[in-house]
Design a protein around this motif. Structure first.
Motif, PDB file in Angstrom:
ATOM      1  N   VAL A   1       4.379 -23.377   2.799  1.00  0.00           N
ATOM      2  CA  VAL A   1       4.726 -22.016   3.804  1.00  0.00           C
ATOM      3  C   VAL A   1       4.570 -20.929   3.404  1.00  0.00           C
ATOM      4  CG1 VAL A   1       7.224 -21.281   4.605  1.00  0.00           C
ATOM      5  CG2 VAL A   1       6.900 -24.088   4.490  1.00  0.00           C
ATOM      6  N   VAL A   2       4.222 -20.517   2.329  1.00  0.00           N
ATOM      7  CA  VAL A   2       4.276 -19.378   1.348  1.00  0.00           C
ATOM      8  C   VAL A   2       3.147 -18.494   2.501  1.00  0.00           C
ATOM      9  CG1 VAL A   2       2.355 -20.350  -0.054  1.00  0.00           C
ATOM     10  CG2 VAL A   2       3.551 -18.235  -1.210  1.00  0.00           C
ATOM     11  N   GLN A   3       1.935 -19.356   2.815  1.00  0.00           N
ATOM     12  CA  GLN A   3       0.782 -18.355   3.315  1.00  0.00           C
ATOM     13  C   GLN A   3       1.559 -18.149   4.860  1.00  0.00           C
ATOM     14  OE1 GLN A   3       0.782 -21.201   2.522  1.00  0.00           O
ATOM     15  NE2 GLN A   3      -1.061 -22.713   3.741  1.00  0.00           N
ATOM     16  N   HIS A   4       2.372 -18.515   5.103  1.00  0.00           N
ATOM     17  CA  HIS A   4       3.108 -18.616   6.592  1.00  0.00           C
ATOM     18  C   HIS A   4       3.006 -17.151   6.752  1.00  0.00           C
ATOM     19  CE1 HIS A   4       4.819 -19.799  10.455  1.00  0.00           C
ATOM     20  NE2 HIS A   4       4.248 -20.827  10.354  1.00  0.00           N
TER      21      HIS A   4
ATOM     22  N   SER B   1       7.959 -27.848   3.988  1.00  0.00           N
ATOM     23  CA  SER B   1       7.981 -28.218   2.981  1.00  0.00           C
ATOM     24  C   SER B   1       8.935 -28.291   1.569  1.00  0.00           C
ATOM     25  CB  SER B   1       6.023 -27.602   2.041  1.00  0.00           C
ATOM     26  OG  SER B   1       5.628 -27.169   2.633  1.00  0.00           O
ATOM     27  N   ILE B   2       8.932 -30.076   1.359  1.00  0.00           N
ATOM     28  CA  ILE B   2       9.823 -29.816   0.269  1.00  0.00           C
ATOM     29  C   ILE B   2       9.615 -30.961  -0.450  1.00  0.00           C
ATOM     30  CG2 ILE B   2      12.142 -31.839   0.404  1.00  0.00           C
ATOM     31  CD1 ILE B   2      11.817 -32.169   3.413  1.00  0.00           C
ATOM     32  N   GLN B   3      10.229 -30.192  -2.116  1.00  0.00           N
ATOM     33  CA  GLN B   3       9.754 -30.563  -2.989  1.00  0.00           C
ATOM     34  C   GLN B   3      10.841 -30.927  -4.021  1.00  0.00           C
ATOM     35  OE1 GLN B   3       7.198 -28.135  -5.383  1.00  0.00           O
ATOM     36  NE2 GLN B   3       7.426 -29.360  -6.751  1.00  0.00           N
ATOM     37  N   SER B   4      10.669 -32.049  -4.424  1.00  0.00           N
ATOM     38  CA  SER B   4      12.318 -32.986  -5.504  1.00  0.00           C
ATOM     39  C   SER B   4      11.702 -33.594  -6.319  1.00  0.00           C
ATOM     40  CB  SER B   4      12.781 -33.638  -4.035  1.00  0.00           C
ATOM     41  OG  SER B   4      14.008 -34.086  -4.855  1.00  0.00           O
ATOM     42  N   GLY B   5      11.782 -33.023  -7.887  1.00  0.00           N
ATOM     43  CA  GLY B   5      11.348 -33.883  -8.683  1.00  0.00           C
ATOM     44  C   GLY B   5       9.959 -33.556  -8.698  1.00  0.00           C
TER      45      GLY B   5
ATOM     46  N   PRO C   1       8.523 -16.223  10.995  1.00  0.00           N
ATOM     47  CA  PRO C   1       9.295 -15.949   9.508  1.00  0.00           C
ATOM     48  C   PRO C   1       9.280 -17.373   8.637  1.00  0.00           C
ATOM     49  CG  PRO C   1       9.910 -15.187  12.065  1.00  0.00           C
ATOM     50  CD  PRO C   1       8.864 -15.877  11.769  1.00  0.00           C
ATOM     51  N   LYS C   2      10.005 -17.320   8.268  1.00  0.00           N
ATOM     52  CA  LYS C   2      10.563 -18.172   7.176  1.00  0.00           C
ATOM     53  C   LYS C   2      11.243 -17.931   5.809  1.00  0.00           C
ATOM     54  CE  LYS C   2       6.431 -15.913   3.952  1.00  0.00           C
ATOM     55  NZ  LYS C   2       5.542 -15.521   5.393  1.00  0.00           N
ATOM     56  N   MET C   3      11.921 -19.074   5.677  1.00  0.00           N
ATOM     57  CA  MET C   3      12.396 -19.541   4.043  1.00  0.00           C
ATOM     58  C   MET C   3      12.585 -20.319   3.605  1.00  0.00           C
ATOM     59  SD  MET C   3      16.716 -20.560   5.727  1.00  0.00           S
ATOM     60  CE  MET C   3      17.010 -20.400   4.322  1.00  0.00           C
ATOM     61  N   THR C   4      13.379 -20.799   2.624  1.00  0.00           N
ATOM     62  CA  THR C   4      13.512 -21.637   1.238  1.00  0.00           C
ATOM     63  C   THR C   4      14.747 -21.516   0.616  1.00  0.00           C
ATOM     64  OG1 THR C   4      11.001 -20.814   0.510  1.00  0.00           O
ATOM     65  CG2 THR C   4      12.603 -21.884  -0.468  1.00  0.00           C
ATOM     66  N   LEU C   5      15.083 -22.688   0.392  1.00  0.00           N
ATOM     67  CA  LEU C   5      16.227 -23.604   0.068  1.00  0.00           C
ATOM     68  C   LEU C   5      16.402 -23.761  -1.533  1.00  0.00           C
ATOM     69  CD1 LEU C   5      19.386 -22.942   1.113  1.00  0.00           C
ATOM     70  CD2 LEU C   5      19.490 -24.335   1.750  1.00  0.00           C
ATOM     71  N   ARG C   6      16.865 -23.399  -2.419  1.00  0.00           N
ATOM     72  CA  ARG C   6      16.673 -24.124  -3.052  1.00  0.00           C
ATOM     73  C   ARG C   6      19.011 -24.925  -4.099  1.00  0.00           C
ATOM     74  NH1 ARG C   6      13.861 -22.381  -9.100  1.00  0.00           N
ATOM     75  NH2 ARG C   6      15.076 -23.477 -10.817  1.00  0.00           N
TER      76      ARG C   6
ATOM     77  N   PHE D   1      13.518 -26.537  -0.689  1.00  0.00           N
ATOM     78  CA  PHE D   1      13.121 -26.873   1.184  1.00  0.00           C
ATOM     79  C   PHE D   1      12.730 -25.136   1.706  1.00  0.00           C
ATOM     80  CE2 PHE D   1      16.311 -29.597  -0.005  1.00  0.00           C
ATOM     81  CZ  PHE D   1      16.552 -30.541   0.604  1.00  0.00           C
ATOM     82  N   SER D   2      10.998 -24.996   2.050  1.00  0.00           N
ATOM     83  CA  SER D   2      10.948 -24.191   2.599  1.00  0.00           C
ATOM     84  C   SER D   2      10.662 -24.829   4.067  1.00  0.00           C
ATOM     85  CB  SER D   2       9.149 -23.975   2.281  1.00  0.00           C
ATOM     86  OG  SER D   2       9.792 -23.482   0.577  1.00  0.00           O
TER      87      SER D   2
END
Length: 303
Positions: free
Chosen positions: A183-186, A260-264, A189-194, A247-248
């Motif tokens: 998502v970072v190179q998208h 994109s999702i990252q958890s642990g 519009p984009k957003m990320t939730l931590r 969550f991005s």
């Protein structure tokens, strides 16, 4: 010198002496004769005992020799009676045909609608036992023979924990510009939730979840569900790691999304999806409402 006459014993005396000698000789012989008779009697008793033991042993041998044939006959009778009963029961209850385990450990019967599984194989199946609301899936309840009352109790308790975890995550959620790969190179519009971790509460929730399973289903079925529900538990009840959940999402020109999702240590990426709800948990979707409107501005969900 005068010769005196020698006194010869009388006949009576001689007879007495001879009788005494005979008696003296006869007594030891009588004693030996009695001893011999006693020994012969003891030998006779021992022989009788041995003869009886031989007769008993021969009878036992004959019994063991005849037993296999008798067992085979009894087994054949029981098998015939069992098959007759199975046929009668199949007419009354057709499902009863599949109630007996197969003779082999693993056997496929094309006519049977069921398969037999070892309990220790259940955790290896890649299947979440609960849905997104914390309700036990019907097929899992059937495999574990969970009755309807237990299902209702479990659904209520686990569903409450899922809702509580959602409220806790909403309270800790923060937007960030540190977007995840994919998502970072998208360019759109984009957003990320931590969501920062809460180890103390997560540990408490996991303990409560396990206690609920054990109290409702007992320790064995609870352990099976806990092993099977590992990733679901991390996502819906309490995270097991110390890292944040991130969550991005980015919106494509055609209206689809990259997520994109990252958890642990777990990372998930998907592109071209039509709805964020396919990957973003329902309680977090309000944070992405602005992205869905393609304005590029994120919004905080209403309390």
């Amino acid at each position: 010198m005068r010769r005196l006459p020698f006194p010869f014993p009388s006949r009576q005396t001689i007879l007495v002496v001879i009788a005494a000698c005979g008696i003296a000789l006869a007594i030891p012989r009588e004693i030996r004769l009695r001893q011999t008779r006693t020994e012969l009697a003891a030998i006779g008793r021992r022989r009788a005992d041995l003869d009886a033991a031989v007769v008993a042993a021969e009878a036992e041998i004959r019994r063991w020799r005849d037993q296999p044939e008798g067992d085979r006959a009894a087994r054949s009778r029981n098998l015939a009676e069992g098959r007759a009963l199975e046929k009668q029961l199949a007419v009354i209850d057709p499902e009863s045909r599949w109630a007996t385990p197969p003779l082999a450990e693993r056997e496929w019967d094309p006519k049977s609608p069921y398969v037999w599984l070892r309990k220790d194989l259940l955790p290896s199946f890649p299947m979440s036992p609960f849905d997104d609301h914390g309700h036990l899936r019907p097929e899992v309840a059937a495999v574990l023979t969970v009755d309807p009352a237990q299902v209702r109790a479990l659904d209520a308790a686990v569903g409450r924990m899922v809702a509580e975890n959602g409220r806790r995550e909403v309270a800790r959620a923060r937007t960030t510009d540190e977007h995840l790969p994919g998502v970072v190179q998208h360019g759109g519009p984009k957003m990320t939730l931590r969501i920062d971790p809460d180890p103390g509460e997560d540990a408490r929730m996991r303990q409560e979840f396990l206690a609920t399973l054990q109290g409702t289903l007992g320790p064995q079925r609870a352990a099976l569900l806990e092993q099977t529900a590992g990733s679901w538990l991390d996502s819906k009840i309490a995270a097991s790691g110390d890292g944040p959940k991130t969550f991005s999402a980015g919106r494509n020109p055609d209206g689809s999304f990259n997520v994109s999702i990252q958890s642990g240590t777990m990372s998930i990426g998907a592109g071209g999806i039509r709805s964020l709800g396919q990957h973003i948990p329902r309680h977090l979707l309000p944070f992405f409402s602005a992205l869905e409107d393609a304005t590029g501005n994120s919004g905080q969900p209403a309390p």
